[in-house]
Motif scaffolding. Sequence first.
Motif, short mmCIF file in Angstrom:
data_model
loop_
_atom_site.label_atom_id
_atom_site.label_comp_id
_atom_site.label_asym_id
_atom_site.label_seq_id
_atom_site.Cartn_x
_atom_site.Cartn_y
_atom_site.Cartn_z
N CYS A 1 37.90 42.37 24.75
CA CYS A 1 38.16 42.64 23.32
C CYS A 1 39.18 43.76 22.89
O CYS A 1 38.99 44.22 21.58
CB CYS A 1 36.66 42.95 22.65
N LEU A 2 39.59 44.34 23.97
CA LEU A 2 40.75 45.48 23.55
C LEU A 2 41.85 45.17 22.61
O LEU A 2 42.16 45.87 21.75
CB LEU A 2 41.12 46.12 24.88
N GLN A 3 42.01 43.75 22.81
CA GLN A 3 43.18 43.21 21.85
C GLN A 3 42.80 43.40 20.48
O GLN A 3 43.73 43.26 19.54
CB GLN A 3 43.56 41.81 22.01
N LEU B 1 45.83 49.30 18.06
CA LEU B 1 46.75 48.24 18.52
C LEU B 1 47.29 47.38 17.45
O LEU B 1 48.43 47.03 17.48
CB LEU B 1 45.97 47.47 19.88
N LYS B 2 46.31 46.74 16.89
CA LYS B 2 46.77 45.89 15.49
C LYS B 2 47.78 46.58 14.65
O LYS B 2 48.84 46.07 14.39
CB LYS B 2 45.65 45.42 14.88
N LEU B 3 47.45 47.99 14.51
CA LEU B 3 48.37 48.74 13.52
C LEU B 3 49.74 48.87 14.13
O LEU B 3 50.79 48.68 13.66
CB LEU B 3 47.73 49.97 13.29
N VAL C 1 50.58 52.52 23.00
CA VAL C 1 49.19 52.77 22.59
C VAL C 1 48.26 51.86 23.28
O VAL C 1 47.13 52.18 23.69
CB VAL C 1 49.15 52.08 21.02
N ALA C 2 48.66 50.69 23.80
CA ALA C 2 47.91 49.74 24.65
C ALA C 2 47.62 50.42 26.03
O ALA C 2 46.46 50.36 26.35
CB ALA C 2 48.88 48.55 24.98
N TRP C 3 48.62 51.28 26.47
CA TRP C 3 48.07 51.75 27.80
C TRP C 3 47.19 52.93 27.69
O TRP C 3 46.06 52.92 28.49
CB TRP C 3 49.59 52.28 28.51
N LEU D 1 36.94 51.53 20.72
CA LEU D 1 37.99 50.76 21.45
C LEU D 1 38.10 49.33 21.60
O LEU D 1 39.41 48.64 21.41
CB LEU D 1 38.38 51.53 22.83
N ALA D 2 37.19 48.88 21.93
CA ALA D 2 37.09 47.30 22.10
C ALA D 2 36.48 46.55 20.93
O ALA D 2 35.19 46.59 20.98
CB ALA D 2 36.60 46.90 23.34
#
Length: 431
Positions: free
Chosen positions: A248-250, A255-257, A332-334, A417-418
């Motif tokens: 669910c992290l995506q 991350l969407k921003l 940001v993803a890392w 986060l997720a």
Amino acid sequence: MSFRSLSLLFSMPFCWSLMGGHLQAQDTSAVPGRVAQLTLAQALKRVADRNPELAVSELEIQAATARVAQAGVKPNPEMEAAAESLSFPWVGDGIFHYAESTLQISQRLELGGKRNLRIRAAENEVTVATSELALRKVEWMAAGSLAFAEVLAAQERLANQHELNRLAQQSYSIVVERVAAGKVSPVEQTRAAVALASAQLEVEKHKRALVAAKDWLAALWGGSHADFDEVQGRFEIPPMAPDLAESCLQNNPELKLAAAASDARGATLALEQANRKPDLTFSAGFRRLSLDRQQVWVTGVSIPIAIFDKRQGAIAEARVRLEQSRMEEKAVAWRLRAALTQARHEHENALLETSTLRESALPAAREAAAAVEEGYRLGKFEFLNVLDAQRTYAELQGKYIEAVASGLKATIEIERLARCDSPATPTNPIR
């Protein structure tokens, strides 16, 4: 999606985890004024409804939407009037003369799809503003959940201290009885009195800590600890599927921003590249020849000659900005993945510690304290043994409370986060 819908969407997961999935219907409605028991749903709704930063983000979406409407507007036509071969009243015969007069209207035609690209760029700005609102919402909901969990922990600490104070009072009564019976020295009564006074001081300390925690929570909606008497919730760590959070992290709003910002930079680059193509300006009108008393129609077309300004600097900057956004999205993803891994380790450690304390250490310490106290009553142990047994039980109980509080904070961080709220995944990953 409206602000109220976002409020419900982002406040639900931790509500279910902390409240064990048993929320009453009135928990989802605003509760004006003071309440006796405040649920997490009520607290988060107050934060969502009264927080000015979220209102600012909502207004930013409205402003961005207005820019979309402006981006789709076509250029205005221009009207031009001119007179040639003028003579003025103070020259010659004193009569105002002109040989020719022209009236024409010009219209600029945008080429290269600039209007559509401009609309697309403005629409991407709306997406960025919406993503920012979602991120701010999650941040404030996480802050509210953390503050709520801290109040729960403060209530548990105070309740535990009340229990320890009761044990100290009970021990003091036993010592008084034994001193009166002449079985022990009055010195032990003094020790018991000191232990009781210390326990009472700890009660007052935890009362003040509870008020401070309540103030922290109420400050998120501009209130104070007087807004509610206590919070209601399950003080336990909810379990979590080992691979659910990673999947669910995506859905993380940060991350969407970052992805929305990359799309916006891409739209800006496309618009700057289209701006290299010059626009055409058509004009049409009529001209009056005063001397011949005739009128003739005139028309024309003009186009800039792109010799010096070819938008080369703006295009180069847009390319760099786009690459910068892509790198930021990767960073940001890392960072989120590292934070999620850390939060999951803290959650697992807290679960293990609370399980050990609850199933073995705490029951054993409780039985030992009761046995030593009964043994002291029968004259088998000294009072120092009673104090030591009570202190051991108090320390273990305190460790249990702190472990649960740490596990709840880790749960909140994982849910921040997720976000498992997409249609393809369950909305309740932590039960």
